[in-house]
Design a protein around this motif. Structure first.
Motif, short mmCIF file in Angstrom:
data_model
loop_
_atom_site.label_atom_id
_atom_site.label_comp_id
_atom_site.label_asym_id
_atom_site.label_seq_id
_atom_site.Cartn_x
_atom_site.Cartn_y
_atom_site.Cartn_z
N ILE A 134 0.79 -1.29 0.06
CA ILE A 134 -0.07 -0.09 -0.12
C ILE A 134 0.97 1.12 0.07
O ILE A 134 2.20 1.21 0.22
N PRO A 135 0.39 2.51 -0.21
CA PRO A 135 1.31 3.59 -0.25
C PRO A 135 1.96 3.70 1.04
O PRO A 135 1.41 3.57 2.18
N GLY A 136 3.31 3.99 0.96
CA GLY A 136 4.10 4.34 1.97
C GLY A 136 4.62 3.02 3.15
O GLY A 136 5.39 3.09 3.77
N GLU A 163 -8.92 0.30 4.25
CA GLU A 163 -7.55 0.04 5.01
C GLU A 163 -6.79 -0.59 4.15
O GLU A 163 -5.50 -0.95 4.49
N PHE A 164 -7.05 -0.88 2.82
CA PHE A 164 -6.04 -1.21 1.91
C PHE A 164 -5.93 -0.47 0.73
O PHE A 164 -6.67 -0.58 -0.39
N PRO A 165 -5.61 0.92 0.68
CA PRO A 165 -5.59 1.74 -0.46
C PRO A 165 -4.86 1.36 -1.73
O PRO A 165 -3.88 0.70 -1.61
N HIS A 166 -5.21 1.69 -2.89
CA HIS A 166 -4.44 1.15 -4.07
C HIS A 166 -3.14 2.30 -4.22
O HIS A 166 -3.29 3.26 -3.78
N VAL A 167 -2.38 1.44 -5.08
CA VAL A 167 -0.97 2.38 -4.95
C VAL A 167 -0.90 3.29 -6.46
O VAL A 167 -1.80 2.77 -7.26
N THR A 168 0.09 4.08 -6.25
CA THR A 168 0.39 4.74 -7.64
C THR A 168 1.74 4.36 -8.30
O THR A 168 2.29 3.46 -8.02
N ASP A 169 1.90 5.00 -9.49
CA ASP A 169 3.25 4.67 -9.81
C ASP A 169 4.36 4.67 -9.00
O ASP A 169 5.27 3.92 -8.99
N CYS A 170 4.27 5.94 -8.48
CA CYS A 170 5.45 6.16 -7.40
C CYS A 170 5.65 5.07 -6.35
O CYS A 170 6.69 4.77 -6.00
N ASP A 171 4.57 4.74 -5.75
CA ASP A 171 4.57 3.38 -5.03
C ASP A 171 4.97 2.36 -5.31
O ASP A 171 5.81 1.37 -4.71
N LEU A 172 4.58 1.93 -6.65
CA LEU A 172 5.12 0.67 -7.30
C LEU A 172 6.64 0.67 -7.56
O LEU A 172 7.23 -0.34 -7.37
N HIS A 173 7.38 1.79 -7.91
CA HIS A 173 8.56 1.89 -8.16
C HIS A 173 9.11 1.59 -6.77
O HIS A 173 10.41 0.94 -6.64
#
Length: 460
Positions: A134-136, A163-173
């Motif tokens: 998840i993000p962060g 409680e399980f937010p989706h990820v952005t490109d930045c989170d994936l990298h």
């Protein structure tokens, strides 16, 4: 033979050995397959418990690597006790628990330890665990790998729970950098929000209204993102529950270019089709959606050609109120289908009509799924040295799914009343009889499977 007792050998006229079905005796010692003897001449040692199953098929136990158990936090939806009993009744000897929809989600080392505590003493089959991205939370990933998670799952679109937010490109990298060199795997719920040119409207009780809101392009664009990341980082990636055949060319091209990419589909995408879903029948709602019959046949072809690697349940139950059965509103109902107990007969009922063999069943439901979560050195195959996890079943016997025979907690399923071929007779877990003809072992005999780090820890 008492359910719960140890089995020293299983004799059958139909044992799946490699790709062949033949008479054999599977000899079990200390919970492992000791040897497989051709023919049926085995009397055993004195006091040896030999289970003779006649001409029932003996196969590796099923490894279902996509199961939402939802404990702790949403145990009214499902729980380890009920989910793993349903698994045992379906010939499933190993499940892998998804990091959501439990509260807390399995996204930190602390939450993983909490999950393990909650699952203790409640599992009728062996259970491994996915972590979540998840993000962060990228700095939690390696500690969770060391602690034994099978890999990680992320969403590219809203997951359905806060409680399980989706990820952005930045989170994936950030996550990919942490996973490089670990041998771990990242699983993707591959749908992306893409701009709709027109606002979709329609009767919310018609399935077609919901289907139009999740077009194939959402999967195609998400999978484009996944293939690019996979090629860039050379981290193992896996696409969960592929519903659309349209992105298959994209997946093939990425693999040919060297992407370590695998893909699964589910029993509902192979068994059901949009045209046959009645108005208001929200028990059929899942995300991505069940698509048309032409698409379904393309998925079967891709499975036969090896373009799709495995088939899983994506068992995703909820309480009856969340399915909005009273209003029949597809737009508001929880998306998820319960099928953990019925994967083997669902698959066989359709696959046997399309030329699939028993060896294909073991490959797609046991071997490849075990491989995905790095359990293929102990699960998913009938070989000496492997865990003595066996399903005994009758591929010819027909039965009807009735509510009284469903063992998961909430009995809502689109398969109620379905007539299927392939009845599970018995399930053996590490040499112990955990299920037989409707009866379960008196206590849970399942273990937690913590996945050892495959690569040199120094690389971390």
């Amino acid at each position: 033979m008492e359910v719960g007792s140890a089995v020293s050998a299983v004799r059958s006229k139909r044992v799946l050995i490699g790709n062949e079905v033949r008479p054999a005796v599977v000899v079990i010692k200390d919970g492992k397959i000791h040897q497989i003897l051709s023919g049926s001449n085995f009397s055993g040692d004195g006091g040896c418990e030999v289970l003779d199953v006649g001409d029932s098929v003996v196969m590796p136990g099923i490894v279902d690597c996509h199961v939402h158990v939802n404990e702790p936090g949403r145990t009214s939806w499902e729980g380890f006790w009920t989910a793993t009993r349903a698994a045992a009744a379906g010939g499933v000897t190993t499940i892998v628990d998804m990091p959501l929809n439990s509260i807390p989600a399995t996204t930190t080392l602390g939450h993983f330890h909490e999950k393990l505590r909650e699952a203790s003493g409640k599992c009728f089959v062996d259970t491994a665990f996915w972590g979540g991205v998840i993000p962060g939370n990228q700095l939690e990933l390696r500690p969770m790998i060391h602690a034994g998670v099978a890999g990680f799952k992320c969403f590219l679109i809203h997951s359905g729970v806060e409680e399980f937010p989706h990820v952005t490109d930045c989170d994936l990298h950030a996550a990919m950098k942490q996973l490089q060199g670990t041998g771990s795997v990242l699983l993707f719920h591959a749908e992306l929000d893409v701009q709709q040119t027109t606002e979709e409207t329609g009767d919310p009780s018609q399935y077609s209204t919901f289907l139009r809101s999740r077009p194939d392009v959402m999967e195609t664009e998400a999978i484009r993102t996944v293939t690019e990341l996979c090629l860039q980082y050379q981290v193992r990636c896996h696409i969960v529950h592929l519903s659309s055949a349209k992105p298959l060319k994209l997946i093939q091209r990425a693999r040919q270019a060297g992407a370590p990419l695998t893909v699964e589909t589910t029993h509902h995408y192979l068994s059901l089709c949009a045209e046959n879903i009645p108005a208001g029948a929200t028990q059929f709602k899942c995300c991505p959606p069940i698509r048309g019959s032409n698409n379904r046949e393309q998925l079967w072809s891709a499975l036969k050609d090896g373009q799709i690697d495995m088939v899983v349940s994506d068992h995703s139950p909820c309480t009856p109120d969340l399915k909005k059965l009273d209003s029949g509103d597809f737009t508001q109902a929880w998306g998820g289908i319960s099928s953990l107990q019925f994967g083997l007969p669902l698959f066989w009922s359709s696959a046997s009509k399309r030329g699939f063999q028993l060896s294909d069943v073991a490959r797609l439901l046991s071997q490849k799924t075990a491989q995905l979560c790095s359990l293929d050195n102990q699960k998913g195959s009938l070989c000496p040295g492997y865990d003595a996890d066996l399903v005994v079943w009758d591929p010819e016997r027909e039965f009807e799914i009735q509510e009284a025979g469903i063992h998961h907690k909430n009995k809502i399923t689109p398969y109620l009343g379905f007539a299927l071929r392939g009845a599970v007779c018995a399930t053996i877990l590490r040499g112990r009889l955990v299920y037989k003809d409707g009866s379960f072992s008196p206590e849970p005999l399942g273990k937690h499977l913590l996945i050892p780090q495959r690569n040199n820890p120094a690389q971390l």
